[in-house]
Design an enzyme around this catalytic site. Structure first.
Site, PDB file in Angstrom:
ATOM      1  N   GLY A  68      -1.916  -0.694  -0.615  1.00 47.68           N
ATOM      2  CA  GLY A  68      -0.823  -1.064  -1.512  1.00 47.68           C
ATOM      3  C   GLY A  68      -0.779  -0.193  -2.755  1.00 47.68           C
ATOM      4  O   GLY A  68       0.299   0.178  -3.233  1.00 47.68           O
ATOM      5  N   ASN A 152       1.138 -11.795  -7.454  1.00 45.02           N
ATOM      6  CA  ASN A 152      -0.170 -12.003  -6.827  1.00 45.02           C
ATOM      7  C   ASN A 152      -0.994 -13.086  -7.496  1.00 45.02           C
ATOM      8  O   ASN A 152      -1.805 -13.732  -6.859  1.00 45.02           O
ATOM      9  CB  ASN A 152      -0.967 -10.692  -6.805  1.00 45.02           C
ATOM     10  CG  ASN A 152      -0.934  -9.952  -8.121  1.00 45.02           C
ATOM     11  OD1 ASN A 152       0.136  -9.622  -8.630  1.00 45.02           O
ATOM     12  ND2 ASN A 152      -2.091  -9.700  -8.680  1.00 45.02           N
ATOM     13  N   HIS A 202      -4.639  -5.405   4.444  1.00 45.89           N
ATOM     14  CA  HIS A 202      -5.712  -6.401   4.301  1.00 45.89           C
ATOM     15  C   HIS A 202      -5.248  -7.704   3.668  1.00 45.89           C
ATOM     16  O   HIS A 202      -6.010  -8.655   3.548  1.00 45.89           O
ATOM     17  CB  HIS A 202      -6.933  -5.820   3.555  1.00 45.89           C
ATOM     18  CG  HIS A 202      -6.760  -5.612   2.086  1.00 45.89           C
ATOM     19  ND1 HIS A 202      -7.379  -6.420   1.156  1.00 45.89           N
ATOM     20  CD2 HIS A 202      -6.098  -4.680   1.375  1.00 45.89           C
ATOM     21  CE1 HIS A 202      -7.093  -5.984  -0.066  1.00 45.89           C
ATOM     22  NE2 HIS A 202      -6.320  -4.925   0.040  1.00 45.89           N
ATOM     23  N   THR A 238      -4.950  13.464   7.321  1.00 45.28           N
ATOM     24  CA  THR A 238      -5.121  13.110   8.735  1.00 45.28           C
ATOM     25  C   THR A 238      -4.741  11.645   8.957  1.00 45.28           C
ATOM     26  O   THR A 238      -5.164  10.777   8.189  1.00 45.28           O
ATOM     27  CB  THR A 238      -6.593  13.336   9.150  1.00 45.28           C
ATOM     28  OG1 THR A 238      -6.886  14.711   8.942  1.00 45.28           O
ATOM     29  CG2 THR A 238      -6.838  12.954  10.598  1.00 45.28           C
ATOM     30  N   CYS A 327      -8.270  -7.699  -8.395  1.00 40.90           N
ATOM     31  CA  CYS A 327      -8.165  -6.263  -8.603  1.00 40.90           C
ATOM     32  C   CYS A 327      -7.619  -5.960  -9.986  1.00 40.90           C
ATOM     33  O   CYS A 327      -7.186  -4.875 -10.270  1.00 40.90           O
ATOM     34  CB  CYS A 327      -7.339  -5.610  -7.501  1.00 40.90           C
ATOM     35  SG  CYS A 327      -6.106  -6.666  -6.775  1.00 40.90           S
TER      36      CYS A 327
HETATM   37  N1  PLP Z   1       0.119  -5.077  -5.210  1.00 39.55           N
HETATM   38  C1  PLP Z   1      -0.219  -6.369  -5.235  1.00 39.55           C
HETATM   39  C2  PLP Z   1       0.806  -7.391  -5.584  1.00 39.55           C
HETATM   40  C3  PLP Z   1      -1.533  -6.756  -4.911  1.00 39.55           C
HETATM   41  O1  PLP Z   1      -1.860  -8.050  -4.925  1.00 39.55           O
HETATM   42  C4  PLP Z   1      -2.494  -5.752  -4.586  1.00 39.55           C
HETATM   43  C5  PLP Z   1      -3.904  -6.114  -4.319  1.00 39.55           C
HETATM   44  O2  PLP Z   1      -4.354  -7.155  -4.715  1.00 39.55           O
HETATM   45  C6  PLP Z   1      -2.072  -4.415  -4.564  1.00 39.55           C
HETATM   46  C7  PLP Z   1      -0.756  -4.110  -4.886  1.00 39.55           C
HETATM   47  C8  PLP Z   1      -3.011  -3.301  -4.200  1.00 39.55           C
HETATM   48  O3  PLP Z   1      -3.185  -3.227  -2.812  1.00 39.55           O
HETATM   49  P1  PLP Z   1      -4.458  -2.470  -2.190  1.00 39.55           P
HETATM   50  O4  PLP Z   1      -5.623  -3.376  -2.371  1.00 39.55           O
HETATM   51  O5  PLP Z   1      -4.122  -2.286  -0.750  1.00 39.55           O
HETATM   52  O6  PLP Z   1      -4.583  -1.172  -2.895  1.00 39.55           O
END
Ligand code: PLP
Length: 383
Positions: A68, A152, A202, A238, A327
């Site tokens: 993401g 999120n 994921h 790749t 995150c």
């Molecule tokens: N965007 C949102 C709303 C997310 O919740 C997250 C991860 O928690 C991401 C982007 C980032 O995705 P990734 O973990 O695949 O880099």
């Protein structure tokens, strides 16, 4: 038994994804011209087609990324850089103030370097943005609007349709971070009229480290990385054959059970929220209407409990949940999302997923209640 209530951080891989990973892990390089390479390429292209169909997009619109974060960065930086190539002046970008860091940080980075100007639209207290407020921020020099499909942390679901309708044929690109939404909500980028969208495998039962950037053909996008020119030159590197095949398998399984899963999780989420908000000083945040929030998310504000102590106590009793965004900022610090929404108290995000069962909610209710009760006298004594 650990109760996993952190599916928004990552959800376990589905059996279909595991099988695809195992099957294609030893694939040849999909850009090689020999037969083994051609077979690997066929696996990638077939996965791309399945992903595109499931998202209402064309295979030409689907760019395969490392997740993401890369998909969001590619949309934000790539669209701004391409606009700078073809027009005079500094392009303007509109984002919501509650976007994930994967959108906010590249947008702020561009603004700090003078490569873009930026407007951050404040959310409503329930975490959604008012489409009118987003559209009011659009100017003559705007090239990109980015509004997440669902938040999120809080699980608030945005109404993208009026924004997409208003921006159609204006030359302003509309990007949506749909990373959290896709596990429980339908997403049809074509019907909606999105120019760009980001997904992460994921979060819907695929492996970590693979994602999708939907980038409508014809949309100018400069690559983040230059190299072998794979994926129409927008994303060199790749092809991750097994990861991409597993992502497609996970998305297919997700879409097949999505409406049933959403109904099941909504009932479990409500039971969890009702049990916990029965405790004094515990509130559920987010929109009132169940149609405006993700079935997977229960975001609570808790009074009289320290965030770090709660995180430690939940670990001790065997509940994996999040005191913010896994995150984003660490436990205990107010997140930019809560700050922008004006929320008070200690946050606790419980997020459910495809493996969550009734027993998980029973155990979570018991353990979280005990944890809060145990921490409150400690605070009272200190005070
Ligand atoms: N965007 C949102 C709303 C997310 O919740 C997250 C991860 O928690 C991401 C982007 C980032 O995705 P990734 O973990 O695949 O880099």
């Amino acid at each position: 038994m650990l109760v996993d209530l952190d599916h928004a951080a990552t959800t376990p891989p589905r059996p279909e994804a595991r099988a695809a990973l195992e099957r294609w892990l030893a694939s040849a390089n999909a850009s090689a011209r020999h037969l083994a390479g051609q077979h690997a390429r066929a696996v990638v292209e077939e996965a791309r087609e399945r992903i595109a169909t499931l998202l209402g997009a064309s295979p030409h619109d689907v760019v395969l990324t490392s997740g993401g974060t890369e998909a969001d960065n590619l949309a934000v930086k790539g669209i701004v850089w391409a606009a700078r190539e073809r027009r005079r002046g500094v392009p303007h970008v509109v984002v919501t103030a509650v976007e994930h860091a994967a959108v906010l940080e590249p947008a702020r980075w561009l603004a700090e370097r003078g490569e873009a100007t930026l407007t951050q639209v404040a959310p409503m207290p329930d975490g959604r943005v008012d489409p009118e407020a987003v559209l009011a921020a659009v100017r003559e020099d705007t090239v990109l609007v980015s509004v997440m499909a669902a938040n999120n942390e809080i699980g608030s679901v945005n109404d993208l349709a009026p924004i997409a309708r208003a921006l159609r044929d204006t030359g302003v690109a509309l990007h949506s971070d749909a990373v959290q939404a896709v596990a429980t909500r339908p997403l049809d980028v074509g019907a909606l009229g999105l120019d760009a969208a980001a997904l992460s495998a994921h979060k819907f039962g695929g492996p970590q480290g693979v994602g999708v950037a939907v980038l409508r053909r014809g949309l100018g996008v400069e690559p983040l990385a230059h190299g072998g020119g794979q994926d129409r030159g927008v994303r060199s590197g790749t092809f991750a054959v097994a990861l991409v095949a597993a992502a497609a398998a996970a998305l297919e399984a997700t879409v097949a059970e999505r409406s049933a899963l959403a109904a099941r999780l909504a009932a479990l989420s409500d039971r969890l929220a009702e049990g916990l908000t029965a405790l004094p000083g515990v509130r559920r945040e987010g929109p009132e209407a169940s149609t405006a929030r993700l079935a997977s998310h229960v975001h609570l504000s808790i009074e009289g409990v320290d965030g770090d102590a709660l995180a430690l106590e939940l670990d001790r009793v065997g509940v994996a949940a999040s005191s913010g965004s896994a995150c984003g900022s660490g436990a205990g610090r107010p997140s930019h999302v809560r700050e922008a929404c004006g929320l008070e108290g200690t946050p606790l995000r419980c997020s459910l997923g495809w493996t969550t069962r009734d027993e998980d909610i029973d155990l979570a209710l018991e353990r979280i209640t005990t944890a809060i009760a145990r921490l409150r006298p400690a605070i009272a004594r200190l005070g």
